[in-house]
Design a protein around this motif. Structure first.
Motif, PDB file in Angstrom:
ATOM      1  N   ILE A 107       0.833  -1.202   0.000  1.00 25.24           N
ATOM      2  CA  ILE A 107       0.000   0.000   0.000  1.00 25.24           C
ATOM      3  C   ILE A 107       0.869   1.255   0.000  1.00 25.24           C
ATOM      4  O   ILE A 107       0.565   2.247  -0.649  1.00 25.24           O
ATOM      5  N   LEU A 166       0.936   7.645  -5.981  1.00 21.26           N
ATOM      6  CA  LEU A 166      -0.140   8.639  -6.085  1.00 21.26           C
ATOM      7  C   LEU A 166       0.371  10.036  -5.740  1.00 21.26           C
ATOM      8  O   LEU A 166       0.081  11.015  -6.444  1.00 21.26           O
ATOM      9  N   VAL A 169       2.439  11.407  -8.562  1.00 15.66           N
ATOM     10  CA  VAL A 169       1.627  11.874  -9.678  1.00 15.66           C
ATOM     11  C   VAL A 169       1.076  13.262  -9.386  1.00 15.66           C
ATOM     12  O   VAL A 169       1.060  14.143 -10.252  1.00 15.66           O
ATOM     13  N   ARG A 218       1.704  16.738 -11.510  1.00 16.94           N
ATOM     14  CA  ARG A 218       0.639  17.638 -11.983  1.00 16.94           C
ATOM     15  C   ARG A 218       0.838  19.054 -11.453  1.00 16.94           C
ATOM     16  O   ARG A 218       0.607  20.042 -12.160  1.00 16.94           O
ATOM     17  N   ARG A 265       9.513  12.760 -15.794  1.00 17.01           N
ATOM     18  CA  ARG A 265       8.429  13.563 -16.391  1.00 17.01           C
ATOM     19  C   ARG A 265       8.650  15.041 -16.100  1.00 17.01           C
ATOM     20  O   ARG A 265       8.465  15.899 -16.959  1.00 17.01           O
ATOM     21  N   THR A 321      -7.313  -8.422   4.229  1.00 15.66           N
ATOM     22  CA  THR A 321      -6.575  -8.458   2.962  1.00 15.66           C
ATOM     23  C   THR A 321      -7.448  -7.968   1.815  1.00 15.66           C
ATOM     24  O   THR A 321      -6.970  -7.272   0.910  1.00 15.66           O
ATOM     25  N   GLU A 330      -7.283  -4.307   1.947  1.00 14.94           N
ATOM     26  CA  GLU A 330      -6.013  -3.780   1.441  1.00 14.94           C
ATOM     27  C   GLU A 330      -5.985  -3.793  -0.075  1.00 14.94           C
ATOM     28  O   GLU A 330      -5.494  -2.862  -0.718  1.00 14.94           O
ATOM     29  N   VAL A 355      -7.894  -0.892  -1.283  1.00 17.13           N
ATOM     30  CA  VAL A 355      -7.134   0.361  -1.186  1.00 17.13           C
ATOM     31  C   VAL A 355      -6.127   0.475  -2.322  1.00 17.13           C
ATOM     32  O   VAL A 355      -5.960   1.538  -2.946  1.00 17.13           O
ATOM     33  N   LEU A 356      -5.480  -0.655  -2.629  1.00 13.48           N
ATOM     34  CA  LEU A 356      -4.513  -0.661  -3.731  1.00 13.48           C
ATOM     35  C   LEU A 356      -5.196  -0.331  -5.053  1.00 13.48           C
ATOM     36  O   LEU A 356      -4.686   0.454  -5.864  1.00 13.48           O
ATOM     37  N   ALA A 374      -5.877   3.383  -5.201  1.00 15.64           N
ATOM     38  CA  ALA A 374      -4.681   4.179  -5.497  1.00 15.64           C
ATOM     39  C   ALA A 374      -4.315   4.070  -6.976  1.00 15.64           C
ATOM     40  O   ALA A 374      -3.976   5.070  -7.623  1.00 15.64           O
ATOM     41  N   VAL A 420      -4.088   7.103  -9.753  1.00 13.47           N
ATOM     42  CA  VAL A 420      -2.947   7.378 -10.632  1.00 13.47           C
ATOM     43  C   VAL A 420      -3.398   7.440 -12.090  1.00 13.47           C
ATOM     44  O   VAL A 420      -3.038   8.350 -12.846  1.00 13.47           O
ATOM     45  N   LEU A 471      -5.378  10.703 -12.753  1.00 17.44           N
ATOM     46  CA  LEU A 471      -4.595  11.935 -12.821  1.00 17.44           C
ATOM     47  C   LEU A 471      -3.664  11.957 -14.015  1.00 17.44           C
ATOM     48  O   LEU A 471      -3.188  13.010 -14.409  1.00 17.44           O
ATOM     49  N   MET A 472      -3.358  10.798 -14.598  1.00 16.17           N
ATOM     50  CA  MET A 472      -2.379  10.759 -15.668  1.00 16.17           C
ATOM     51  C   MET A 472      -3.016  10.568 -17.035  1.00 16.17           C
ATOM     52  O   MET A 472      -2.363  10.178 -17.970  1.00 16.17           O
ATOM     53  N   LEU A 487       0.009  -3.072 -10.236  1.00 18.45           N
ATOM     54  CA  LEU A 487       1.292  -2.364 -10.210  1.00 18.45           C
ATOM     55  C   LEU A 487       1.792  -2.078 -11.620  1.00 18.45           C
ATOM     56  O   LEU A 487       2.361  -1.009 -11.888  1.00 18.45           O
ATOM     57  N   ILE A 516      -0.032   0.969 -12.722  1.00 22.29           N
ATOM     58  CA  ILE A 516       0.512   2.203 -12.137  1.00 22.29           C
ATOM     59  C   ILE A 516       1.781   2.626 -12.872  1.00 22.29           C
ATOM     60  O   ILE A 516       1.955   3.788 -13.265  1.00 22.29           O
ATOM     61  N   LEU A 517       2.679   1.641 -13.121  1.00 18.73           N
ATOM     62  CA  LEU A 517       3.944   1.980 -13.787  1.00 18.73           C
ATOM     63  C   LEU A 517       3.705   2.437 -15.216  1.00 18.73           C
ATOM     64  O   LEU A 517       4.356   3.363 -15.706  1.00 18.73           O
ATOM     65  N   LEU A 537       2.529   5.972 -15.062  1.00 18.53           N
ATOM     66  CA  LEU A 537       3.591   6.913 -14.719  1.00 18.53           C
ATOM     67  C   LEU A 537       4.576   7.085 -15.860  1.00 18.53           C
ATOM     68  O   LEU A 537       5.173   8.136 -16.023  1.00 18.53           O
TER      69      LEU A 537
END
Lengths: 117, 84, 226, 90
Positions: free
Chosen positions: A85, A92, A95, A99, B74, C64, C67, C70-71, C74, C78, C81-82, C216, C219-220, C223
């Motif tokens: 986590i 996050l 990111v 921005r 970036r 679990t 969790e 939550v992952l 997140a 990402v 926002l991207m 994951l 996310i990568l 990014l």
């Protein structure tokens, strides 16, 4: 180990110091990562008992008095998920930093004047 | 022997944290954060938690460094596009 | 200067809290009741050799699930926002021949090791989270070696959704066929110490591993951008 | 921890590994360029793998070797990432 708890807390203090005094926003996120490591160290240390071994059975161990030989598995299980986590939350925050840089063209948090008067 | 290695690793971890906070270059700070995760995973092994050590080894040294470097890359690209 | 003064006072107060906690806690020399029960009954009840796995998947499976949610949130943040990155960035330099060939050789090994780790989560250290991270690292090596390559995002989202769906479905199967939600005993426990044993723990950990790995990688990928 | 000689060999090898760690970290502190620091990080990952193997021997649990396997397979990624970043290829 008592020293391990102090090491973890020293990491927490250093991370707080970084978050409160540094101006660069990436440096603040690095401080958050350091706090993360310290807290994980403290929580895992809570489950450690001296002279015991990891809670994984192997062939040849006698089932029965295992609770006298193993450390506490519950803090390990907590920290296991918390690390993953932590990575997602760090991504996050980064990111958000990208921005903000795109909008403001600076990484210095003193230059962000929206919430100041 | 275990206590000796704990003290040496602990001192290196604290120095790496100070380097991560006060290094002038941000890439140096990112590398120092990787070093902190690296050594903390050995400490997890000393604390008899191999699962946590494995997670920290896989995430801390590889992926966290990577995520930081992607974000900084970036930012660097935006800066270069603005200047040039 | 006043700012530094305030910060130092704050950190000293924080240290005093910790000092009190540390001084007034007696060092433990035996486990408490809950941990002793998990350790003593875990191998017989759940059939898992790795007791951390027994706690993560069987006894505290609901945590679990939280969790993983939550992952997922997140990763969604990402991606949100991207989005919409069409501005012309300069092309990145191509990687060297050594890195490209080496990544081609290493990618199957890394993915095989990740699969080994989350399939053997009930026997050796490791499990779904670690295996997913190792698989994501393999894809990351591919990103580093070929920056211009694209990953099929629709397939990634499909794997992520289907593994999350089956994770919750196996929890419901535990609710119907065994003791409660995410109870892993709806499959037979089998012989202790073998790969196909410990009820549904290898199955559930495989779903967790696939979900964590695909999230994951997502996310990568976000990014990394274009 | 059988006889005396194995114990001495374990201690000496652990001391050598710790010394290597300290010297690599010194290069990391004083290294003037980022490339120096990346190479120091690589050296530290190698020493870390050997330290984990040493702990496996010392604590007599062979399951700890899995951690060393994962480490050996994954930990070079950070160094490659720094190298590609310096190469403007990320």
């Amino acid at each position: 180990m008592r020293e391990m708890a102090f090491l973890g807390f020293a990491l927490v203090l250093l991370g707080f110091w970084a978050m409160l005094t540094r101006k660069n926003i990436l440096r603040i996120i690095i401080g958050f990562t350091i706090i993360d490591s310290g807290i994980h160290l403290i929580i895992v240390n809570l489950g450690y008992l001296p002279g015991r071994t990891a809670p994984i059975l192997e062939k040849g161990m006698r089932v029965g008095d295992l609770s006298k030989h193993f450390v506490d598995p519950i803090p390990s299980a907590l920290v296991l998920t918390a690390i993953v986590i932590g990575l997602a939350v760090t991504a996050l925050m980064l990111v958000y930093a990208v921005r903000i840089y795109e909008r403001k063209r600076t990484l210095n948090i003193d230059k962000y004047r929206e919430l100041k008067w | 022997m275990i206590m000796v290695s704990f003290y040496i690793l602990g001192i290196i971890i604290l120095l790496a944290a100070i380097l991560a906070i006060y290094a002038r270059n941000i890439v140096t700070a990112i590398i120092s954060t990787g070093v902190i995760s690296l050594l903390v995973s050995i400490l997890f092994l000393l604390l008899a938690a191999p699962d946590v050590a494995m997670t920290e080894a896989a995430i801390g040294s590889g992926l966290t460094t990577m995520v930081f470097l992607y974000a900084y890359n970036r930012i660097r690209r935006i800066r270069e596009r603005n200047d040039g | 200067m006043a700012k530094y003064f305030v910060i130092i006072i704050l950190l000293i107060l924080l240290f005093l809290i910790f000092w009190n906690l540390q001084k007034n806690t007696a060092p433990r020399n035996r486990l408490d009741l809950l941990s002793s029960r998990y350790i003593d009954q875990g191998p017989r009840e759940v059939g898992s050799a790795n007791l951390v796995t027994a706690v993560v998947v069987a006894y505290r499976g609901f945590d679990t699930l939280g969790e993983v949610i939550v992952l997922f949130l997140a990763a969604t943040g990402v991606g949100f926002l991207m989005q919409k990155r069409q501005k012309a960035y300069p092309k990145s330099n191509p990687a060297s021949e050594i890195l490209r060939t080496g990544s081609d050789v290493l990618l199957p090994v890394i993915i095989l090791t990740g699969t080994y780790i989350f399939l053997h989560g009930h026997l050796t250290p490791g499990g779904g989270f670690q295996g997913g991270v190792v698989i994501a690292s393999g894809f990351l090596l591919q990103f580093l070696a070929r920056p211009e390559s694209r990953i099929k995002v629709r397939k990634l989202h499909f794997i992520e959704s289907i593994s999350g769906f089956f994770y919750v479905l196996s929890g419901l199967a535990g609710l119907i066929l065994a003791g409660g939600f995410l109870d892993s005993r709806f499959l037979p426990l089998g012989k202790w110490g073998e790969l196909i044993s410990a009820g549904a723990i290898p199955l559930i950990y495989s779903f967790i591993g696939l979900k964590v790995g695909s999230e994951l990688v997502g996310i990568l990928n976000n990014l990394k951008g274009d | 921890m059988g006889n005396n000689l194995t114990e001495i060999i374990y201690n000496v090898s652990a001391l050598i590994a710790l010394g290597a760690m300290v010297t690599a970290f010194l290069r990391m502190i004083i290294g003037p360029t980022i490339a120096d620091r990346a190479v120091a990080l690589d050296a530290m990952t190698l020493v870390t793998i050997s330290l984990i193997a040493f702990l496996t021997l010392l604590l007599q649990r062979k399951v700890y070797l899995d951690v060393a396997i994962v480490y050996a397979l994954i930990s070079f990624l950070g160094v490659i990432a720094v190298a590609r970043f310096l190469d403007k290829g990320l």
